[in-house]
Each structure stands twice: as C-alpha cells, then as structure tokens.
Design a protein around this motif. Sequence first.
Motif, PDB file in Angstrom:
ATOM      1  N   VAL A 176      33.511  52.110  34.064  1.00 58.47           N
ATOM      2  CA  VAL A 176      34.173  51.160  33.016  1.00 58.47           C
ATOM      3  C   VAL A 176      35.204  50.193  34.025  1.00 58.47           C
ATOM      4  CG1 VAL A 176      35.770  51.036  31.105  1.00 58.47           C
ATOM      5  CG2 VAL A 176      33.863  52.580  31.075  1.00 58.47           C
ATOM      6  N   VAL A 177      35.929  50.838  34.765  1.00 64.56           N
ATOM      7  CA  VAL A 177      36.694  50.200  35.773  1.00 64.56           C
ATOM      8  C   VAL A 177      36.104  49.135  36.599  1.00 64.56           C
ATOM      9  CG1 VAL A 177      38.559  50.296  37.572  1.00 64.56           C
ATOM     10  CG2 VAL A 177      38.618  51.896  35.623  1.00 64.56           C
ATOM     11  N   LEU A 178      35.075  49.442  37.139  1.00 68.36           N
ATOM     12  CA  LEU A 178      34.135  48.706  38.051  1.00 68.36           C
ATOM     13  C   LEU A 178      33.741  47.521  37.502  1.00 68.36           C
ATOM     14  CD1 LEU A 178      32.864  48.097  40.770  1.00 68.36           C
ATOM     15  CD2 LEU A 178      31.219  49.479  40.430  1.00 68.36           C
ATOM     16  N   GLY A 179      33.108  47.816  36.261  1.00 62.85           N
ATOM     17  CA  GLY A 179      32.427  46.685  35.397  1.00 62.85           C
ATOM     18  C   GLY A 179      33.205  45.648  34.755  1.00 62.85           C
ATOM     19  N   GLY A 180      34.694  46.281  34.476  1.00 63.57           N
ATOM     20  CA  GLY A 180      35.597  45.159  34.023  1.00 63.57           C
ATOM     21  C   GLY A 180      36.308  44.290  35.097  1.00 63.57           C
ATOM     22  N   ALA A 181      36.099  45.097  36.534  1.00 72.38           N
ATOM     23  CA  ALA A 181      36.505  44.013  37.607  1.00 72.38           C
ATOM     24  C   ALA A 181      35.435  42.878  37.899  1.00 72.38           C
ATOM     25  CB  ALA A 181      36.679  44.996  38.749  1.00 72.38           C
ATOM     26  N   LEU A 182      34.157  43.556  37.710  1.00 73.27           N
ATOM     27  CA  LEU A 182      33.255  42.530  38.152  1.00 73.27           C
ATOM     28  C   LEU A 182      32.915  41.524  36.959  1.00 73.27           C
ATOM     29  CD1 LEU A 182      30.473  44.937  39.758  1.00 73.27           C
ATOM     30  CD2 LEU A 182      32.116  43.378  40.873  1.00 73.27           C
TER      31      LEU A 182
END
Length: 409
Positions: A176-182
């Motif tokens: 979820v963190v990685l997706g939000g960053a990308l």
Amino acid sequence: MSISHERIRPRGTAVQSSRTSAVATLAVVSPTAKLYEQPAVERVSTLELFFDLVFVFTVTQLSTVLSHELSWSSLGHVVLMLGVIWWMYAGYAWLTNAVSTRGVARRAVLLGGMAGYLVLALAIPDAFHGTGLSFGLAYAVVVIVHATLYVRLASDRSAEAIRGIVPFNLLSAGLVVLGGALGGTAQAVLWAVAVVLEWITPRLAGRGESQQDFEIAPAHFVERHGLVIIVAIGESVVAIGIGAAGLDVDAELVLVATLGLLLAAGLWWAYFGADDDEQAERALTAAAPAERPWMALHGFGMAHFFLLLGIVLIAVGLKKATGHAYDELTYGQSLALGGGVALFLAADVAFRRVLRLGRSPHRTAAAIAALATIPLGAEVAAVAQIGVLAAVLAVALAGERVGSPEAMG
C-alpha cells in the motif's frame, strides 16, 4: 513509554475468579441459600466505541469519493480502499476481543492506531490523485500498532496465531505504501494485490491452522460488529442532512428526508430487528472452538465488508436525491441507491447462512426487487425509488416475521 509484557487472562476470567470466591463465602455464611451463577460477559468499552466513530469517518469519506465522481473507476477505488481498511478494522475488533483495553499504556497505544485511521481517512478523497503515500503511511501505522498490541498482550495461543498473520499484514502495508508512492496504474495494481493478499492470509498462515487458534468471546465480538453497523447506518442519515444543507425545509425536503429515514430504518430492521444479533451470539457460542474463528472471518469479516459497501452506496444515492426529490436520477445514481440496498440484503443473507441463522427467501426476493427499482429512479423520480425501496424492505421483513415459528407459535 513501554507496553507491559504481562499476558492477560481471557475476557471474563478475573471476574469468574472473584465471583467464585463470593459464591463460596456466601455458601459458608448461609449454607441453605440457593445460589444461581450467571456467566460473566465482557461488553464493548467506551474506548472501542470511540475507535468505531473514528473508523466510520472513513466510511463517510468513501461515500464522498463516489459523490464527487460516480463512475466505475471511482467505485473500483472505493472497493480497494474499503478492502484494506475493513481488514484492519476487523483486526482491531479481534484484538480488543482478546485483549483488555484497560490501562493507560494500552489505551495510549490504541489511540495511536486511531490517529493512523484518522489521517488515513483524511487522505481518502484524493488517495488516487496525490495523497496515496499519506494513506499508505497512515495505514502502516495502523498495522504496526495492531501487531504490537496483539503479539505482546494476547494469550499465548492467540499471540501465536497472530504471529502467523503479522508478516502478511506487514507485506500488504508495504504494498500500500509503495503503491501510494508510485501512483497511477501501479498504485491500483499494488493495492489490488494487497487486498487479495490480506483476505487470503488466513488460508496461507500456517496453511490455515493459525486461524483456528484464535480465541473468540462471542458476546463482545457480536456487539462490536453490531455497533459499527448501526453507526454506519447512521451515516446514511447524515448523508440526507449533508444533501439538505442550504435548502428550504419545505414539503419536498420533508418527504424525501422522511422516506430516507424509513429506508435507513429498514436496514436497521434487517440487521437487528429480528434479534439476529442475539441469534448470532448464540450461534458463535454453540460453535466448536476451532470452527468459531472461521465463522467469525466469513460472517463478520467478509459478509460485513459487503454490508458496509452497500451502506456507502445507499448514502451516495440518498445524498444525491435530497433536494431533488421530484427529479429523475441518473442511472448511475439510481444504481447506487437500488444496488446498495440489494448488496446490503445479499450480504445479510450470506451472513445469516454462515452463522446458520436460517434461510432468508424474503430477503433474497427483496434484493432482486431492489434492483428492479433502478429504472423507477432514473425514469420517474428519486422520491419514487426511495419510497418503493422502503416499502420493499418493510413488506419483505414483515412477511418474514409473520412466517416465523415465533409468530406462528
């Protein structure tokens, strides 16, 4: 601030011990007294209710996303966000079912989880348009607080069970963190993977054996989920008030508001009106200890996800209809209203099936009838669809009540 490593007794154990001592004392004082021993029941604490109020703000924010842009893509975004949000809310419900909320340190850490939920909720409206990373970081806080409290404070058996779940929760939070960053397509894909991973985690952790080791206190568990549903239904009433902001309180507004309230009352009746919460408690209590966690997961986890999604859609439809009672809705708005009621009823039927509360042909028929009202809202008027939906619920649930063994007996 440190968290005590003391393993707490299962809910009600301390009360049981003190009550046993009291019974023994009374027996000595009055040997001829006839003693009746009632089982101690741990109720939902005010702190848990406070937590639920913060959580339900996320439900309000999800309805805001659809109110702003009612489209299939927005609905997909809402499903993904609700998927991860509800998974961890359920995790906290299981946590406080196993761990007492008494003690300053525990309450302080739990408030940290609530703060994570609040920040997450604030990030929801633009989570796919710039605030995805904030959403992800807040979600990570929610996951970490949950894991810390559960592993450190639960009974040995439940703590061992949650250790099988925690790595998957942390992995999902990372996605979820990685997706939000990308952002962009990568965000949608990674968040979808996170949702799927979370909801299959009980099957993956220990090849499904970890799940059956969780200890469930039925009375508290049922009450906690009932409270979040009633507060969420209340949000559909709030949606009427939001839609009515700045409007004259004339006959049109009074009519649509009253019918909207009757529709919300029908949702309450479907979930609580036939004492289904008490029946659910009895069903969980009667289930074998190894079966009880699976019933809790499927009935109160998965089925309640769709109950909440239905409430979100209904709130969107009511908000759009308020102030435009005699106007036609768009097909999207009418679908949200009729589809939301149908989804709520279908989820309720599934919930009752999981807990073996009996067949629900009246509710199944009402769900189909709710879908049939969609052209009514789009071609006639919003007030017509709301009125018919309220009537469908009333007729179906009254018919179910008349045909019940209690009524016939």
